[in-house]
Design a protein around this motif. Structure first.
Motif, short mmCIF file in Angstrom:
data_model
loop_
_atom_site.label_atom_id
_atom_site.label_comp_id
_atom_site.label_asym_id
_atom_site.label_seq_id
_atom_site.Cartn_x
_atom_site.Cartn_y
_atom_site.Cartn_z
N SER A 2 0.83 -1.20 0.00
CA SER A 2 0.00 0.00 0.00
C SER A 2 0.87 1.25 0.00
CB SER A 2 -0.92 0.01 1.20
OG SER A 2 -0.19 0.26 2.37
N GLU A 3 2.02 1.17 0.65
CA GLU A 3 2.84 2.37 0.81
C GLU A 3 3.38 2.87 -0.53
OE1 GLU A 3 6.04 4.10 3.94
OE2 GLU A 3 6.02 1.97 3.53
N ILE A 5 2.15 2.40 -3.47
CA ILE A 5 1.06 2.91 -4.29
C ILE A 5 0.72 4.34 -3.86
CG2 ILE A 5 -1.37 2.65 -4.90
CD1 ILE A 5 -1.02 -0.37 -4.47
N LEU A 6 0.71 4.50 -2.56
CA LEU A 6 0.36 5.79 -1.96
C LEU A 6 1.25 6.91 -2.46
CD1 LEU A 6 -1.58 6.44 0.43
CD2 LEU A 6 0.42 6.39 1.85
N LYS A 7 2.54 6.64 -2.47
CA LYS A 7 3.49 7.71 -2.74
C LYS A 7 3.59 8.08 -4.22
CE LYS A 7 4.94 7.93 1.54
NZ LYS A 7 3.76 7.93 2.39
N ASP A 8 2.86 7.39 -5.06
CA ASP A 8 2.96 7.75 -6.48
C ASP A 8 2.02 8.90 -6.84
OD1 ASP A 8 0.45 6.74 -6.72
OD2 ASP A 8 0.95 5.16 -8.13
N GLU A 9 1.24 9.38 -5.85
CA GLU A 9 0.36 10.51 -6.13
C GLU A 9 1.02 11.80 -5.69
OE1 GLU A 9 -3.49 9.53 -4.52
OE2 GLU A 9 -3.94 8.28 -6.26
N LEU A 10 0.53 12.90 -6.27
CA LEU A 10 1.14 14.18 -5.97
C LEU A 10 0.32 14.92 -4.92
CD1 LEU A 10 1.76 14.94 -9.69
CD2 LEU A 10 3.59 14.55 -8.03
N ARG B 5 -6.68 10.76 -12.82
CA ARG B 5 -5.45 11.21 -12.16
C ARG B 5 -4.69 12.18 -13.06
NH1 ARG B 5 -0.50 9.34 -9.86
NH2 ARG B 5 0.71 11.26 -9.99
N TYR B 48 7.01 16.29 -0.17
CA TYR B 48 7.97 15.76 -1.13
C TYR B 48 9.36 15.55 -0.53
CZ TYR B 48 4.28 17.09 -4.42
OH TYR B 48 3.10 17.22 -5.08
N ILE B 56 10.07 7.39 -8.39
CA ILE B 56 8.85 6.71 -8.82
C ILE B 56 8.76 6.74 -10.34
CG2 ILE B 56 6.32 6.74 -8.74
CD1 ILE B 56 7.00 8.12 -5.81
N ASN B 60 6.67 11.91 -12.15
CA ASN B 60 6.48 12.22 -10.73
C ASN B 60 7.49 13.25 -10.23
OD1 ASN B 60 6.39 11.47 -7.68
ND2 ASN B 60 4.62 10.49 -8.62
N TYR B 164 -9.31 14.06 -8.43
CA TYR B 164 -8.55 13.11 -7.60
C TYR B 164 -9.48 12.13 -6.90
CZ TYR B 164 -3.50 13.60 -7.64
OH TYR B 164 -2.17 13.51 -7.99
N ARG B 171 -9.21 3.72 -8.83
CA ARG B 171 -8.14 2.86 -8.34
C ARG B 171 -8.64 1.83 -7.34
NH1 ARG B 171 -2.54 6.14 -7.38
NH2 ARG B 171 -1.77 4.02 -7.51
N HIS B 177 -6.22 -3.94 -2.93
CA HIS B 177 -5.83 -3.36 -1.63
C HIS B 177 -5.51 -1.87 -1.70
CE1 HIS B 177 -5.55 -7.56 -0.89
NE2 HIS B 177 -4.49 -7.70 -1.67
N HIS B 180 -6.79 3.92 1.35
CA HIS B 180 -5.98 4.93 2.04
C HIS B 180 -6.86 5.95 2.74
CE1 HIS B 180 -2.51 3.26 0.18
NE2 HIS B 180 -3.00 3.45 -1.02
#
Lengths: 10, 215
Positions: A2-3, A5-10, B5, B48, B56, B60, B164, B171, B177, B180
């Motif tokens: 999950s982590e 995946i999470l960090k690929d968003e801005l 996205r 960031y 990534i 990104n 978003y 997603r 899974h 979030h």
């Protein structure tokens, strides 16, 4: 995981 | 990357460009809240932190650099540029930073995914982004004449948030899974803050009159 995946968003 | 996205990122980018263009070409920041811009600079600086450690994608990294660079240059323009700073409406832009920053920091210390510096800062940046538009909305309400560019800036920011949410829904159903809660709830709160503005924005557009928010 999950982590990475999470960090690929801005 | 799904279409929602990408469209969200592009409207976010457009909003920042509209604001920079306004400030750079008209040499005026009338109606723009420095408080909101400083909060956004803080949001990007704290979110960031991974920019140079976790790669990534080129997309990104470039987008992160653009959002960091643009938010800090907007703050620089309003504070330091010798012509632009004269148009800053200091007496109207009275929202206190710490009124938003402190509760977000406390919330991040309590609600986060992991108790590490980066994760707490990351949660903080999400909470702060959710409310960072408030000084701008208050300023818009006080300024009776909202110029087109400032109106478009806020509209594009709101559109970015709405897209978003569509992205998360997409997603959720397409990726395993993908749950979030912190991101989603903060994002939902943020989008709801624009609801009132959207209402008046569309009304003025429909009736072809100048945008004015009720006092």
């Amino acid at each position: 995981t999950s982590e990475s995946i999470l960090k690929d968003e801005l | 990357m799904n279409i929602f996205r990408l469209a969200g990122d592009m409207t976010h980018l457009a909003s920042v460009l509209v604001l920079l263009l306004k400030i750079h070409t008209i040499k005026s920041c009338a109606g723009v809240s420095l408080k909101t811009q400083e909060l956004y600079a803080l949001v990007f600086a704290t979110r960031y932190l991974d920019i140079f450690t976790d790669f990534i994608s080129l997309y990104n990294t470039v987008m992160k650099l653009i959002f960091l660079g643009s938010s800090f240059s907007i703050v620089w323009y309003i504070r330091r540029h010798k012509i632009v700073r004269r148009s800053y409406d200091k007496d109207q832009d009275t929202f206190r930073h710490y009124f938003l920053v402190l509760p977000c920091l406390l919330l991040a210390l309590v609600i986060h995914e992991k108790f590490t510096f980066r994760e707490v800062m990351w949660a903080f940046s999400l909470y702060l982004e959710a409310v960072a538009i408030l000084p701008q909305l208050v300023l818009l309400q006080r300024t009776r004449n909202i110029d087109n560019l400032t109106g478009q800036y806020v509209f594009l920011l709101g559109a970015y948030r709405a897209l978003y949410i569509l992205n998360w829904i997409y997603r959720y159903f397409t990726e395993p899974h993908f749950v979030h809660w912190i991101t989603w709830i903060a994002g939902l709160v943020q989008t709801l803050l624009y609801a009132d503005f959207f209402y008046y924005y569309f009304e003025s557009w429909k009736n072809n009159v100048k945008l004015q928010l009720p006092a």
